[in-house]
Design a protein around this motif. Structure first.
Motif, PDB file in Angstrom:
ATOM      1  N   ARG A 117       0.854  -1.190   0.000  1.00 55.21           N
ATOM      2  CA  ARG A 117       0.000   0.000   0.000  1.00 55.21           C
ATOM      3  C   ARG A 117       0.885   1.234   0.000  1.00 55.21           C
ATOM      4  O   ARG A 117       1.830   1.326   0.777  1.00 55.21           O
ATOM      5  N   ASN A 118       0.536   2.178  -0.860  1.00 51.33           N
ATOM      6  CA  ASN A 118       1.220   3.463  -0.873  1.00 51.33           C
ATOM      7  C   ASN A 118       0.255   4.497  -0.327  1.00 51.33           C
ATOM      8  O   ASN A 118      -0.656   4.940  -1.024  1.00 51.33           O
ATOM      9  N   ARG A 119       0.464   4.904   0.906  1.00 51.33           N
ATOM     10  CA  ARG A 119      -0.422   5.858   1.580  1.00 51.33           C
ATOM     11  C   ARG A 119       0.029   7.313   1.368  1.00 51.33           C
ATOM     12  O   ARG A 119      -0.571   8.225   1.902  1.00 51.33           O
ATOM     13  N   ARG A 120       1.074   7.529   0.613  1.00 52.73           N
ATOM     14  CA  ARG A 120       1.627   8.870   0.414  1.00 52.73           C
ATOM     15  C   ARG A 120       1.142   9.498  -0.894  1.00 52.73           C
ATOM     16  O   ARG A 120       0.524   8.832  -1.716  1.00 52.73           O
ATOM     17  N   ASP A 121       1.481  10.767  -1.089  1.00 52.83           N
ATOM     18  CA  ASP A 121       1.082  11.511  -2.287  1.00 52.83           C
ATOM     19  C   ASP A 121       2.130  11.448  -3.393  1.00 52.83           C
ATOM     20  O   ASP A 121       2.024  12.182  -4.373  1.00 52.83           O
ATOM     21  N   GLU A 122       3.137  10.628  -3.237  1.00 47.33           N
ATOM     22  CA  GLU A 122       4.176  10.491  -4.252  1.00 47.33           C
ATOM     23  C   GLU A 122       4.412   9.013  -4.538  1.00 47.33           C
ATOM     24  O   GLU A 122       4.133   8.156  -3.689  1.00 47.33           O
ATOM     25  N   PRO A 123       4.913   8.702  -5.716  1.00 52.52           N
ATOM     26  CA  PRO A 123       5.197   7.297  -6.025  1.00 52.52           C
ATOM     27  C   PRO A 123       6.274   6.741  -5.095  1.00 52.52           C
ATOM     28  O   PRO A 123       7.131   7.479  -4.603  1.00 52.52           O
ATOM     29  N   ALA A 124       6.203   5.443  -4.866  1.00 47.11           N
ATOM     30  CA  ALA A 124       7.250   4.721  -4.143  1.00 47.11           C
ATOM     31  C   ALA A 124       7.918   3.784  -5.146  1.00 47.11           C
ATOM     32  O   ALA A 124       7.234   3.146  -5.955  1.00 47.11           O
ATOM     33  N   VAL A 125       9.245   3.719  -5.100  1.00 47.33           N
ATOM     34  CA  VAL A 125       9.995   2.849  -5.997  1.00 47.33           C
ATOM     35  C   VAL A 125      10.781   1.863  -5.149  1.00 47.33           C
ATOM     36  O   VAL A 125      11.522   2.274  -4.239  1.00 47.33           O
ATOM     37  N   VAL A 126      10.603   0.576  -5.442  1.00 39.45           N
ATOM     38  CA  VAL A 126      11.284  -0.479  -4.697  1.00 39.45           C
ATOM     39  C   VAL A 126      12.031  -1.366  -5.682  1.00 39.45           C
ATOM     40  O   VAL A 126      11.473  -1.770  -6.708  1.00 39.45           O
ATOM     41  N   LEU A 127      13.293  -1.655  -5.368  1.00 40.74           N
ATOM     42  CA  LEU A 127      14.110  -2.581  -6.146  1.00 40.74           C
ATOM     43  C   LEU A 127      14.112  -3.916  -5.421  1.00 40.74           C
ATOM     44  O   LEU A 127      14.368  -3.969  -4.215  1.00 40.74           O
ATOM     45  N   TYR A 128      13.805  -4.990  -6.153  1.00 44.34           N
ATOM     46  CA  TYR A 128      13.738  -6.327  -5.558  1.00 44.34           C
ATOM     47  C   TYR A 128      14.718  -7.270  -6.233  1.00 44.34           C
ATOM     48  O   TYR A 128      14.818  -7.296  -7.463  1.00 44.34           O
ATOM     49  N   VAL A 129      15.392  -8.065  -5.422  1.00 41.86           N
ATOM     50  CA  VAL A 129      16.084  -9.259  -5.892  1.00 41.86           C
ATOM     51  C   VAL A 129      15.236 -10.416  -5.371  1.00 41.86           C
ATOM     52  O   VAL A 129      15.041 -10.553  -4.159  1.00 41.86           O
ATOM     53  N   ILE A 130      14.696 -11.219  -6.280  1.00 40.18           N
ATOM     54  CA  ILE A 130      13.799 -12.303  -5.917  1.00 40.18           C
ATOM     55  C   ILE A 130      14.514 -13.616  -6.215  1.00 40.18           C
ATOM     56  O   ILE A 130      14.975 -13.845  -7.340  1.00 40.18           O
ATOM     57  N   VAL A 131      14.609 -14.474  -5.202  1.00 41.40           N
ATOM     58  CA  VAL A 131      15.307 -15.745  -5.332  1.00 41.40           C
ATOM     59  C   VAL A 131      14.293 -16.869  -5.177  1.00 41.40           C
ATOM     60  O   VAL A 131      13.595 -16.945  -4.155  1.00 41.40           O
ATOM     61  N   GLY A 132      14.200 -17.728  -6.186  1.00 42.62           N
ATOM     62  CA  GLY A 132      13.270 -18.854  -6.128  1.00 42.62           C
ATOM     63  C   GLY A 132      13.663 -19.842  -5.039  1.00 42.62           C
ATOM     64  O   GLY A 132      14.833 -20.191  -4.901  1.00 42.62           O
ATOM     65  N   GLY A 133      12.669 -20.279  -4.270  1.00 40.11           N
ATOM     66  CA  GLY A 133      12.902 -21.225  -3.192  1.00 40.11           C
ATOM     67  C   GLY A 133      12.051 -22.459  -3.352  1.00 40.11           C
ATOM     68  O   GLY A 133      11.419 -22.677  -4.399  1.00 40.11           O
ATOM     69  N   ARG A 134      12.023 -23.255  -2.308  1.00 32.85           N
ATOM     70  CA  ARG A 134      11.212 -24.467  -2.282  1.00 32.85           C
ATOM     71  C   ARG A 134      10.264 -24.378  -1.094  1.00 32.85           C
ATOM     72  O   ARG A 134      10.700 -24.062   0.017  1.00 32.85           O
ATOM     73  N   ALA A 135       9.009 -24.690  -1.305  1.00 28.21           N
ATOM     74  CA  ALA A 135       8.019 -24.661  -0.223  1.00 28.21           C
ATOM     75  C   ALA A 135       8.298 -25.787   0.761  1.00 28.21           C
ATOM     76  O   ALA A 135       8.707 -26.892   0.362  1.00 28.21           O
ATOM     77  N   VAL A 136       8.094 -25.509   2.035  1.00 29.69           N
ATOM     78  CA  VAL A 136       8.223 -26.513   3.084  1.00 29.69           C
ATOM     79  C   VAL A 136       6.886 -26.618   3.784  1.00 29.69           C
ATOM     80  O   VAL A 136       6.105 -25.659   3.808  1.00 29.69           O
ATOM     81  N   GLY A 137       6.586 -27.770   4.391  1.00 30.55           N
ATOM     82  CA  GLY A 137       5.335 -27.946   5.126  1.00 30.55           C
ATOM     83  C   GLY A 137       5.292 -27.064   6.349  1.00 30.55           C
ATOM     84  O   GLY A 137       6.302 -26.631   6.884  1.00 30.55           O
ATOM     85  N   HIS A 138       4.080 -26.743   6.773  1.00 24.37           N
ATOM     86  CA  HIS A 138       3.909 -25.862   7.936  1.00 24.37           C
ATOM     87  C   HIS A 138       3.537 -26.667   9.130  1.00 24.37           C
ATOM     88  O   HIS A 138       2.655 -27.321   9.307  1.00 24.37           O
TER      89      HIS A 138
END
Length: 167
Positions: free
Chosen positions: A146-167
């Motif tokens: 959510r962007n609650r401000r009056d200006e854009p927010a810019v986010v840089l992401y490095v996304i690393v694929g993982g493996r799901a584990v049971g909960h």
């Protein structure tokens, strides 16, 4: 972008705008820039040859990566939940639809807020505001933005694929 030439010496391979920028008419101002990707753990030194395509999945496979920049416009994620998701959202089972695009991925995401302020929203409703310079390590929990401000927010992401584990 750097790479290695035939002799192994470092070379500059490319320097320019993001190769792929995705926008969405139903969310004016939202931009997702795909900067780099790998489908498996990379070999180094690499050639720096372009590996990012518009037709690849946004979530990398286990060991793969994505480098993306997202611009969240003012007001992103603040509309009231709707009974059904908009037509441009693939998950038709997501009801009520949360405009923050609440989702879960099998990834570890490293996010750096480059500009503005953005709130990460967790499935239980908890929120945390992140400002320019803040870093987030996200470990696969259901989340949205959510962007609650009056200006854009810019986010840089490095996304690393993982493996799901049971909960």
């Amino acid at each position: 972008m750097t790479g290695a030439g035939p002799d192994g010496a470092g070379i500059f391979v490319q320097d320019g705008p993001a190769p792929h920028v995705i926008t969405n008419d139903s969310r004016p101002g939202l931009e997702v820039s795909y900067l780099w990707s790998t489908e498996e753990p990379p070999s180094v030194p690499g050639s720096g040859a372009e590996s990012t395509r518009l037709d690849q999945e946004p979530v990398p496979p286990a060991g793969g990566t994505r480098l993306i920049s997202v611009t969240y416009p003012p007001g992103f994620g603040l509309r009231e939940p709707a009974a059904r998701p908009p037509a441009d959202v693939d998950d038709a089972a997501a009801a009520p639809f949360d405009d923050s695009l609440l989702h879960t991925t099998e990834t570890v995401d490293y996010g750096v807020v480059l500009r503005g302020e953005i709130c990460i929203v967790l499935a239980g409703g908890a929120e945390r505001a992140l400002a320019a310079g803040d870093v987030l390590v996200h470990n696969g929990a259901a989340h949205g933005w959510r962007n609650r401000r009056d200006e854009p927010a810019v986010v840089l992401y490095v996304i690393v694929g993982g493996r799901a584990v049971g909960h």
